[in-house]
Design a protein around this motif. Sequence first.
Motif, PDB file in Angstrom:
ATOM      1  N   PRO A  48       0.822  -1.215   0.000  1.00 20.60           N
ATOM      2  CA  PRO A  48       0.000   0.000   0.000  1.00 20.60           C
ATOM      3  C   PRO A  48       0.854   1.262   0.000  1.00 20.60           C
ATOM      4  O   PRO A  48       2.024   1.229   0.414  1.00 20.60           O
ATOM      5  CB  PRO A  48      -0.795  -0.115   1.314  1.00 20.60           C
ATOM      6  CG  PRO A  48      -0.708  -1.546   1.709  1.00 20.60           C
ATOM      7  CD  PRO A  48       0.620  -2.027   1.197  1.00 20.60           C
ATOM      8  N   PRO A  49       0.314   2.387  -0.468  1.00 21.87           N
ATOM      9  CA  PRO A  49       1.067   3.645  -0.428  1.00 21.87           C
ATOM     10  C   PRO A  49       1.624   3.906   0.970  1.00 21.87           C
ATOM     11  O   PRO A  49       0.916   3.744   1.973  1.00 21.87           O
ATOM     12  CB  PRO A  49       0.022   4.695  -0.821  1.00 21.87           C
ATOM     13  CG  PRO A  49      -0.945   3.943  -1.678  1.00 21.87           C
ATOM     14  CD  PRO A  49      -1.019   2.571  -1.083  1.00 21.87           C
ATOM     15  N   CYS A  50       2.896   4.302   1.012  1.00 21.60           N
ATOM     16  CA  CYS A  50       3.546   4.477   2.314  1.00 21.60           C
ATOM     17  C   CYS A  50       3.351   5.880   2.884  1.00 21.60           C
ATOM     18  O   CYS A  50       3.571   6.102   4.075  1.00 21.60           O
ATOM     19  CB  CYS A  50       5.044   4.179   2.184  1.00 21.60           C
ATOM     20  SG  CYS A  50       5.935   5.353   1.132  1.00 21.60           S
ATOM     21  N   GLN A  51       2.932   6.839   2.048  1.00 23.90           N
ATOM     22  CA  GLN A  51       2.868   8.234   2.501  1.00 23.90           C
ATOM     23  C   GLN A  51       2.011   8.444   3.747  1.00 23.90           C
ATOM     24  O   GLN A  51       2.336   9.294   4.580  1.00 23.90           O
ATOM     25  CB  GLN A  51       2.376   9.140   1.372  1.00 23.90           C
ATOM     26  CG  GLN A  51       3.339   9.277   0.218  1.00 23.90           C
ATOM     27  CD  GLN A  51       3.134   8.201  -0.837  1.00 23.90           C
ATOM     28  OE1 GLN A  51       2.457   7.200  -0.588  1.00 23.90           O
ATOM     29  NE2 GLN A  51       3.701   8.401  -2.024  1.00 23.90           N
ATOM     30  N   GLU A  88       4.068  -5.473   2.303  1.00 25.36           N
ATOM     31  CA  GLU A  88       5.295  -4.711   2.504  1.00 25.36           C
ATOM     32  C   GLU A  88       4.942  -3.257   2.724  1.00 25.36           C
ATOM     33  O   GLU A  88       4.029  -2.724   2.069  1.00 25.36           O
ATOM     34  CB  GLU A  88       6.206  -4.854   1.273  1.00 25.36           C
ATOM     35  CG  GLU A  88       7.505  -4.058   1.341  1.00 25.36           C
ATOM     36  CD  GLU A  88       7.437  -2.686   0.695  1.00 25.36           C
ATOM     37  OE1 GLU A  88       8.474  -1.996   0.654  1.00 25.36           O
ATOM     38  OE2 GLU A  88       6.342  -2.285   0.228  1.00 25.36           O
ATOM     39  N   ASN A  89       5.636  -2.617   3.660  1.00 25.88           N
ATOM     40  CA  ASN A  89       5.435  -1.188   3.868  1.00 25.88           C
ATOM     41  C   ASN A  89       6.623  -0.621   4.635  1.00 25.88           C
ATOM     42  O   ASN A  89       7.545  -1.360   4.996  1.00 25.88           O
ATOM     43  CB  ASN A  89       4.119  -0.912   4.604  1.00 25.88           C
ATOM     44  CG  ASN A  89       3.468   0.387   4.127  1.00 25.88           C
ATOM     45  OD1 ASN A  89       3.955   1.466   4.429  1.00 25.88           O
ATOM     46  ND2 ASN A  89       2.372   0.278   3.381  1.00 25.88           N
ATOM     47  N   VAL A  90       6.579   0.683   4.879  1.00 21.17           N
ATOM     48  CA  VAL A  90       7.681   1.331   5.587  1.00 21.17           C
ATOM     49  C   VAL A  90       7.698   0.919   7.054  1.00 21.17           C
ATOM     50  O   VAL A  90       6.727   0.379   7.586  1.00 21.17           O
ATOM     51  CB  VAL A  90       7.579   2.867   5.468  1.00 21.17           C
ATOM     52  CG1 VAL A  90       7.812   3.306   4.033  1.00 21.17           C
ATOM     53  CG2 VAL A  90       6.230   3.364   5.967  1.00 21.17           C
ATOM     54  N   LEU A 117      10.922  -6.851  10.424  1.00 22.52           N
ATOM     55  CA  LEU A 117      11.540  -5.661   9.850  1.00 22.52           C
ATOM     56  C   LEU A 117      12.860  -6.110   9.227  1.00 22.52           C
ATOM     57  O   LEU A 117      13.740  -6.619   9.930  1.00 22.52           O
ATOM     58  CB  LEU A 117      11.786  -4.601  10.927  1.00 22.52           C
ATOM     59  CG  LEU A 117      12.273  -3.236  10.433  1.00 22.52           C
ATOM     60  CD1 LEU A 117      11.193  -2.559   9.591  1.00 22.52           C
ATOM     61  CD2 LEU A 117      12.665  -2.347  11.605  1.00 22.52           C
ATOM     62  N   LEU A 118      12.981  -5.950   7.919  1.00 23.85           N
ATOM     63  CA  LEU A 118      14.143  -6.483   7.205  1.00 23.85           C
ATOM     64  C   LEU A 118      14.767  -5.404   6.334  1.00 23.85           C
ATOM     65  O   LEU A 118      14.061  -4.677   5.623  1.00 23.85           O
ATOM     66  CB  LEU A 118      13.717  -7.671   6.336  1.00 23.85           C
ATOM     67  CG  LEU A 118      14.804  -8.353   5.508  1.00 23.85           C
ATOM     68  CD1 LEU A 118      15.907  -8.915   6.390  1.00 23.85           C
ATOM     69  CD2 LEU A 118      14.197  -9.454   4.639  1.00 23.85           C
ATOM     70  N   CYS A 119      16.089  -5.302   6.396  1.00 22.32           N
ATOM     71  CA  CYS A 119      16.841  -4.373   5.549  1.00 22.32           C
ATOM     72  C   CYS A 119      17.729  -5.181   4.615  1.00 22.32           C
ATOM     73  O   CYS A 119      18.315  -6.193   5.026  1.00 22.32           O
ATOM     74  CB  CYS A 119      17.698  -3.445   6.420  1.00 22.32           C
ATOM     75  SG  CYS A 119      18.596  -2.189   5.467  1.00 22.32           S
ATOM     76  N   ARG A 129      17.449  -0.015   3.163  1.00 18.87           N
ATOM     77  CA  ARG A 129      16.043   0.127   2.802  1.00 18.87           C
ATOM     78  C   ARG A 129      15.213  -0.718   3.773  1.00 18.87           C
ATOM     79  O   ARG A 129      14.597  -1.724   3.387  1.00 18.87           O
ATOM     80  CB  ARG A 129      15.808  -0.316   1.352  1.00 18.87           C
ATOM     81  CG  ARG A 129      14.487   0.175   0.744  1.00 18.87           C
ATOM     82  CD  ARG A 129      14.371  -0.270  -0.709  1.00 18.87           C
ATOM     83  NE  ARG A 129      13.171   0.247  -1.342  1.00 18.87           N
ATOM     84  CZ  ARG A 129      13.065   1.449  -1.908  1.00 18.87           C
ATOM     85  NH1 ARG A 129      14.101   2.258  -1.924  1.00 18.87           N
ATOM     86  NH2 ARG A 129      11.928   1.837  -2.466  1.00 18.87           N
ATOM     87  N   PRO A 130      15.203  -0.350   5.052  1.00 18.10           N
ATOM     88  CA  PRO A 130      14.442  -1.140   6.032  1.00 18.10           C
ATOM     89  C   PRO A 130      12.949  -1.073   5.733  1.00 18.10           C
ATOM     90  O   PRO A 130      12.396   0.008   5.529  1.00 18.10           O
ATOM     91  CB  PRO A 130      14.786  -0.480   7.368  1.00 18.10           C
ATOM     92  CG  PRO A 130      15.191   0.924   7.011  1.00 18.10           C
ATOM     93  CD  PRO A 130      15.844   0.827   5.665  1.00 18.10           C
ATOM     94  N   ARG A 131      12.316  -2.229   5.710  1.00 17.04           N
ATOM     95  CA  ARG A 131      10.886  -2.298   5.433  1.00 17.04           C
ATOM     96  C   ARG A 131      10.218  -3.319   6.358  1.00 17.04           C
ATOM     97  O   ARG A 131      10.830  -4.295   6.781  1.00 17.04           O
ATOM     98  CB  ARG A 131      10.630  -2.697   3.964  1.00 17.04           C
ATOM     99  CG  ARG A 131      11.008  -1.631   2.949  1.00 17.04           C
ATOM    100  CD  ARG A 131      10.117  -0.407   3.046  1.00 17.04           C
ATOM    101  NE  ARG A 131      10.367   0.586   2.021  1.00 17.04           N
ATOM    102  CZ  ARG A 131      11.219   1.597   2.134  1.00 17.04           C
ATOM    103  NH1 ARG A 131      11.929   1.733   3.252  1.00 17.04           N
ATOM    104  NH2 ARG A 131      11.360   2.469   1.161  1.00 17.04           N
ATOM    105  N   PHE A 132       8.968  -3.054   6.628  1.00 18.08           N
ATOM    106  CA  PHE A 132       8.153  -3.950   7.436  1.00 18.08           C
ATOM    107  C   PHE A 132       7.450  -4.940   6.515  1.00 18.08           C
ATOM    108  O   PHE A 132       6.890  -4.556   5.478  1.00 18.08           O
ATOM    109  CB  PHE A 132       7.102  -3.137   8.205  1.00 18.08           C
ATOM    110  CG  PHE A 132       6.057  -3.975   8.873  1.00 18.08           C
ATOM    111  CD1 PHE A 132       6.321  -4.640  10.057  1.00 18.08           C
ATOM    112  CD2 PHE A 132       4.788  -4.095   8.320  1.00 18.08           C
ATOM    113  CE1 PHE A 132       5.355  -5.417  10.675  1.00 18.08           C
ATOM    114  CE2 PHE A 132       3.813  -4.866   8.934  1.00 18.08           C
ATOM    115  CZ  PHE A 132       4.094  -5.522  10.107  1.00 18.08           C
TER     116      PHE A 132
END
Length: 270
Positions: A48-51, A88-90, A117-119, A129-132
């Motif tokens: 989904p959009p991360c903003q 996946e998201n921020v 949480l993986l980078c 680029r750490p992402r959830f």
Amino acid sequence: VVAAYDISPHANATYALNHGERPRARELASVPIRELAAHGADTWALSPPCQPTCRMGLKRDLEDPRSKAFLHLLEVLAEAPPERLVLENVAGFPGSGSHARLVALLERLGFQRADLLLCPTALGIPNQRPRFYLIAARHPVRLRAPEPLEPAPLAPYLDPESDPDLILSPEEVARFGPGLDLVEPTDKRSTCFIGGYGQRYVGSGSFLRLEDGRLRRFSPAEVARLLGYPEGFRFPEPLPREARYKLLGNGLSLPAARWIVENLISSAPA
């Protein structure tokens, strides 16, 4: 893949060039539940959009208009859930209202879930680029962190020759140089490249210092390599450089996403 949706003409043209099939150019929030359910997809892959939840945004969360598609998908999930999904998201997504609503629905539907949480740096890639990531299924799932690897130097990810158009002018260096994240080919890191990298400077991604002291942007091809895209990946030729940066900045680290999906598959019952 039984269906893909995106409203970006650039994204759809790039997808079609690389995969041979064009996504449906429709706003996902407007697609009826019956139509989405009729695809019969057993797995959903969501980004989904991360903003609405990212650190650089206004953090309006569910009140952000860009959350409409996500909220609509939750309605579809409630009425016609797939066998499994991966999201996946921020890093700011967990703890948000969007995350809470998704988790509550998954629990009500009886899904098992795991998150991480993986980078990409943990996978040996010199890009932060750490992402959830969240995986969920109707069967027990597990999501293990990888054994950390030492990131490789940037040099193998760089183009053989620097594009002169990417070199910053003296005026740009004088104005933005002190705030730039500067790296060299021997370094084993680079910061996260965002969609506005082609237009923004500070906080948009790393810049490369050349042997002669000049500074330049990373090329779209270099960013793509750092995101794990294969050498055969292509953009449509007429696509402007800024549009390529935007697509990459909105994209995924493929090695990280692959790690997550492999965990989802390996935890499935035989």
